[in-house]
Design a protein around this motif. Structure first.
Motif, PDB file in Angstrom:
ATOM      1  N   GLY A  88       0.821  -1.203   0.000  1.00 21.51           N
ATOM      2  CA  GLY A  88       0.000   0.000   0.000  1.00 21.51           C
ATOM      3  C   GLY A  88       0.848   1.243   0.000  1.00 21.51           C
ATOM      4  O   GLY A  88       2.077   1.181   0.082  1.00 21.51           O
ATOM      5  N   LEU A  89       0.161   2.384  -0.087  1.00 23.87           N
ATOM      6  CA  LEU A  89       0.837   3.676  -0.125  1.00 23.87           C
ATOM      7  C   LEU A  89       0.113   4.690   0.751  1.00 23.87           C
ATOM      8  O   LEU A  89      -1.108   4.701   0.830  1.00 23.87           O
ATOM      9  N   GLY A  90       0.898   5.563   1.357  1.00 24.60           N
ATOM     10  CA  GLY A  90       0.427   6.747   2.053  1.00 24.60           C
ATOM     11  C   GLY A  90       1.381   7.863   1.658  1.00 24.60           C
ATOM     12  O   GLY A  90       2.326   7.638   0.898  1.00 24.60           O
ATOM     13  N   ALA A  91       1.157   9.083   2.164  1.00 19.44           N
ATOM     14  CA  ALA A  91       2.035  10.183   1.767  1.00 19.44           C
ATOM     15  C   ALA A  91       2.023  11.292   2.811  1.00 19.44           C
ATOM     16  O   ALA A  91       1.089  11.413   3.612  1.00 19.44           O
ATOM     17  N   GLN A  92       3.080  12.111   2.754  1.00 18.19           N
ATOM     18  CA  GLN A  92       3.172  13.305   3.588  1.00 18.19           C
ATOM     19  C   GLN A  92       3.882  14.396   2.804  1.00 18.19           C
ATOM     20  O   GLN A  92       4.820  14.121   2.049  1.00 18.19           O
ATOM     21  N   TRP A  93       3.416  15.644   2.987  1.00 13.43           N
ATOM     22  CA  TRP A  93       3.979  16.806   2.290  1.00 13.43           C
ATOM     23  C   TRP A  93       4.086  17.938   3.288  1.00 13.43           C
ATOM     24  O   TRP A  93       3.268  18.067   4.206  1.00 13.43           O
ATOM     25  N   SER A  94       5.103  18.771   3.103  1.00 20.72           N
ATOM     26  CA  SER A  94       5.282  19.961   3.930  1.00 20.72           C
ATOM     27  C   SER A  94       5.518  21.163   3.034  1.00 20.72           C
ATOM     28  O   SER A  94       6.269  21.076   2.048  1.00 20.72           O
ATOM     29  N   SER A  95       4.903  22.286   3.391  1.00 20.88           N
ATOM     30  CA  SER A  95       5.107  23.508   2.613  1.00 20.88           C
ATOM     31  C   SER A  95       6.545  24.011   2.736  1.00 20.88           C
ATOM     32  O   SER A  95       6.968  24.843   1.944  1.00 20.88           O
ATOM     33  N   ALA A  96       7.304  23.472   3.682  1.00 19.29           N
ATOM     34  CA  ALA A  96       8.719  23.845   3.810  1.00 19.29           C
ATOM     35  C   ALA A  96       9.533  23.320   2.625  1.00 19.29           C
ATOM     36  O   ALA A  96      10.556  23.901   2.263  1.00 19.29           O
ATOM     37  N   THR A  97       9.090  22.207   2.028  1.00 17.02           N
ATOM     38  CA  THR A  97       9.720  21.644   0.818  1.00 17.02           C
ATOM     39  C   THR A  97       8.602  21.351  -0.177  1.00 17.02           C
ATOM     40  O   THR A  97       8.243  20.193  -0.394  1.00 17.02           O
ATOM     41  N   PRO A  98       8.033  22.386  -0.794  1.00 16.13           N
ATOM     42  CA  PRO A  98       6.794  22.240  -1.559  1.00 16.13           C
ATOM     43  C   PRO A  98       6.882  21.369  -2.813  1.00 16.13           C
ATOM     44  O   PRO A  98       5.852  20.887  -3.279  1.00 16.13           O
ATOM     45  N   ASP A  99       8.060  21.142  -3.347  1.00 12.29           N
ATOM     46  CA  ASP A  99       8.190  20.347  -4.574  1.00 12.29           C
ATOM     47  C   ASP A  99       8.490  18.879  -4.307  1.00 12.29           C
ATOM     48  O   ASP A  99       8.725  18.116  -5.255  1.00 12.29           O
ATOM     49  N   HIS A 100       8.507  18.489  -3.028  1.00 13.60           N
ATOM     50  CA  HIS A 100       8.828  17.111  -2.660  1.00 13.60           C
ATOM     51  C   HIS A 100       7.795  16.569  -1.686  1.00 13.60           C
ATOM     52  O   HIS A 100       7.076  17.331  -1.047  1.00 13.60           O
ATOM     53  N   ALA A 101       7.747  15.246  -1.579  1.00 12.11           N
ATOM     54  CA  ALA A 101       6.838  14.580  -0.648  1.00 12.11           C
ATOM     55  C   ALA A 101       7.521  13.321  -0.128  1.00 12.11           C
ATOM     56  O   ALA A 101       8.542  12.886  -0.668  1.00 12.11           O
ATOM     57  N   LEU A 102       6.956  12.779   0.922  1.00 13.65           N
ATOM     58  CA  LEU A 102       7.335  11.444   1.378  1.00 13.65           C
ATOM     59  C   LEU A 102       6.246  10.497   0.910  1.00 13.65           C
ATOM     60  O   LEU A 102       5.062  10.730   1.174  1.00 13.65           O
ATOM     61  N   LEU A 103       6.630   9.481   0.185  1.00 16.26           N
ATOM     62  CA  LEU A 103       5.713   8.417  -0.207  1.00 16.26           C
ATOM     63  C   LEU A 103       5.980   7.285   0.776  1.00 16.26           C
ATOM     64  O   LEU A 103       7.103   6.783   0.866  1.00 16.26           O
ATOM     65  N   VAL A 104       4.976   6.934   1.556  1.00 17.07           N
ATOM     66  CA  VAL A 104       5.151   5.906   2.580  1.00 17.07           C
ATOM     67  C   VAL A 104       4.663   4.581   2.006  1.00 17.07           C
ATOM     68  O   VAL A 104       3.508   4.452   1.617  1.00 17.07           O
ATOM     69  N   VAL A 105       5.580   3.625   1.934  1.00 17.65           N
ATOM     70  CA  VAL A 105       5.318   2.299   1.374  1.00 17.65           C
ATOM     71  C   VAL A 105       4.944   1.359   2.520  1.00 17.65           C
ATOM     72  O   VAL A 105       5.623   1.333   3.551  1.00 17.65           O
ATOM     73  N   TYR A 106       3.877   0.614   2.337  1.00 21.72           N
ATOM     74  CA  TYR A 106       3.359  -0.296   3.360  1.00 21.72           C
ATOM     75  C   TYR A 106       3.374  -1.735   2.887  1.00 21.72           C
ATOM     76  O   TYR A 106       3.212  -2.012   1.697  1.00 21.72           O
ATOM     77  N   VAL A 107       3.500  -2.647   3.855  1.00 21.89           N
ATOM     78  CA  VAL A 107       3.164  -4.057   3.688  1.00 21.89           C
ATOM     79  C   VAL A 107       2.142  -4.324   4.781  1.00 21.89           C
ATOM     80  O   VAL A 107       2.441  -4.179   5.972  1.00 21.89           O
ATOM     81  N   PHE A 108       0.920  -4.649   4.373  1.00 22.78           N
ATOM     82  CA  PHE A 108      -0.156  -4.931   5.319  1.00 22.78           C
ATOM     83  C   PHE A 108      -0.259  -6.424   5.578  1.00 22.78           C
ATOM     84  O   PHE A 108      -0.011  -7.239   4.696  1.00 22.78           O
ATOM     85  N   ASN A 109      -0.635  -6.775   6.788  1.00 17.39           N
ATOM     86  CA  ASN A 109      -0.882  -8.159   7.228  1.00 17.39           C
ATOM     87  C   ASN A 109       0.383  -8.999   7.319  1.00 17.39           C
ATOM     88  O   ASN A 109       0.321 -10.222   7.247  1.00 17.39           O
ATOM     89  N   ASP A 110       1.514  -8.339   7.484  1.00 16.62           N
ATOM     90  CA  ASP A 110       2.778  -9.042   7.707  1.00 16.62           C
ATOM     91  C   ASP A 110       3.786  -8.056   8.287  1.00 16.62           C
ATOM     92  O   ASP A 110       3.649  -6.843   8.094  1.00 16.62           O
ATOM     93  N   VAL A 111       4.772  -8.580   8.965  1.00 13.63           N
ATOM     94  CA  VAL A 111       5.850  -7.756   9.501  1.00 13.63           C
ATOM     95  C   VAL A 111       7.119  -8.160   8.773  1.00 13.63           C
ATOM     96  O   VAL A 111       7.600  -9.282   8.927  1.00 13.63           O
ATOM     97  N   ARG A 112       7.616  -7.257   7.918  1.00 11.62           N
ATOM     98  CA  ARG A 112       8.818  -7.515   7.122  1.00 11.62           C
ATOM     99  C   ARG A 112       9.643  -6.239   7.060  1.00 11.62           C
ATOM    100  O   ARG A 112       9.085  -5.149   6.960  1.00 11.62           O
ATOM    101  N   ALA A 113      10.935  -6.383   7.064  1.00 10.35           N
ATOM    102  CA  ALA A 113      11.791  -5.228   6.815  1.00 10.35           C
ATOM    103  C   ALA A 113      11.615  -4.814   5.358  1.00 10.35           C
ATOM    104  O   ALA A 113      11.564  -5.662   4.469  1.00 10.35           O
ATOM    105  N   ILE A 114      11.490  -3.525   5.115  1.00 12.43           N
ATOM    106  CA  ILE A 114      11.401  -3.007   3.756  1.00 12.43           C
ATOM    107  C   ILE A 114      12.778  -2.455   3.406  1.00 12.43           C
ATOM    108  O   ILE A 114      13.257  -1.520   4.055  1.00 12.43           O
ATOM    109  N   THR A 115      13.423  -3.051   2.416  1.00 14.77           N
ATOM    110  CA  THR A 115      14.796  -2.672   2.075  1.00 14.77           C
ATOM    111  C   THR A 115      14.880  -1.781   0.845  1.00 14.77           C
ATOM    112  O   THR A 115      15.927  -1.218   0.554  1.00 14.77           O
ATOM    113  N   GLY A 116      13.781  -1.651   0.111  1.00 14.02           N
ATOM    114  CA  GLY A 116      13.760  -0.803  -1.075  1.00 14.02           C
ATOM    115  C   GLY A 116      12.394  -0.839  -1.719  1.00 14.02           C
ATOM    116  O   GLY A 116      11.536  -1.644  -1.340  1.00 14.02           O
ATOM    117  N   ALA A 117      12.185   0.047  -2.679  1.00 15.43           N
ATOM    118  CA  ALA A 117      10.905   0.072  -3.398  1.00 15.43           C
ATOM    119  C   ALA A 117      11.096   0.728  -4.756  1.00 15.43           C
ATOM    120  O   ALA A 117      11.959   1.588  -4.939  1.00 15.43           O
TER     121      ALA A 117
END
Length: 171
Positions: free
Chosen positions: A53-82
């Motif tokens: 899945g995906l979520g996101a966060q943005w700040s007006s302090a860096t208006p041209d960039h965002a954080l794209l939050v990558v999820y794995v639902f229903n399991d606990v795994r280290a995320i090493t890249g995307a």
């Protein structure tokens, strides 16, 4: 009692999904006074129980960039890249540097999440795509799910569209 609590939580989660998912939130940062918009993770168009899945966060302090939050639902795994494929172009996502976060011990659902820095333009491109896939890399291999493909849309796509509307309103 525990089974009843888990069942009630599952029903609440399904009702939230039926309503289109969680809306974005907007707040003013106490640190620098910037406007911060956040949308929690929503599932992609998954075919299995373990789902990306995906979520996101943005700040007006860096208006041209965002954080794209990558999820794995229903399991606990280290995320090493995307990686994200949008319209046939593959974008290797840039890790923010923090380790994978996990749902707290005792939570009703299991999840793993990790933030990646992306240009806001990539989020806009993704929100308008007819075909987009997310690949999540883990130590045990990778998981892939469509964000949107052949008319199938994950809840993440609608969440990212709502997120962008909130970003535009905050600008």
């Amino acid at each position: 009692m525990r089974t009843l609590l888990i069942a009630a939580t599952a029903v609440a989660l399904l009702q939230g999904c039926a309503a289109g998912g969680s809306p974005p939130t907007s707040r003013v940062s106490g640190l620098d006074g910037s406007r911060v918009v956040t949308v929690p993770g929503h599932g992609n168009a998954c075919s299995g129980v373990v789902c990306t899945g995906l979520g996101a966060q943005w700040s007006s302090a860096t208006p041209d960039h965002a954080l794209l939050v990558v999820y794995v639902f229903n399991d606990v795994r280290a995320i090493t890249g995307a990686s994200l494929s949008v319209g046939g172009r593959v974008h290797r996502l840039t890790q923010v540097g923090a380790p994978t976060a996990f749902a707290p011990y005792g939570a009703a659902t299991r999840e793993s999440r990790k933030a990646f820095a992306v240009p806001l333009g990539l989020v806009r491109e993704l929100a308008q795509a007819d075909r987009a896939w997310l690949r999540v890399e883990t130590p045990a291999g990778y998981l892939e799910d469509p964000v949107v493909d052949s008319g199938r849309e994950g809840r993440s796509l609608g969440a990212l569209r709502r997120f962008l509307s909130s970003v535009d309103a905050a600008n």
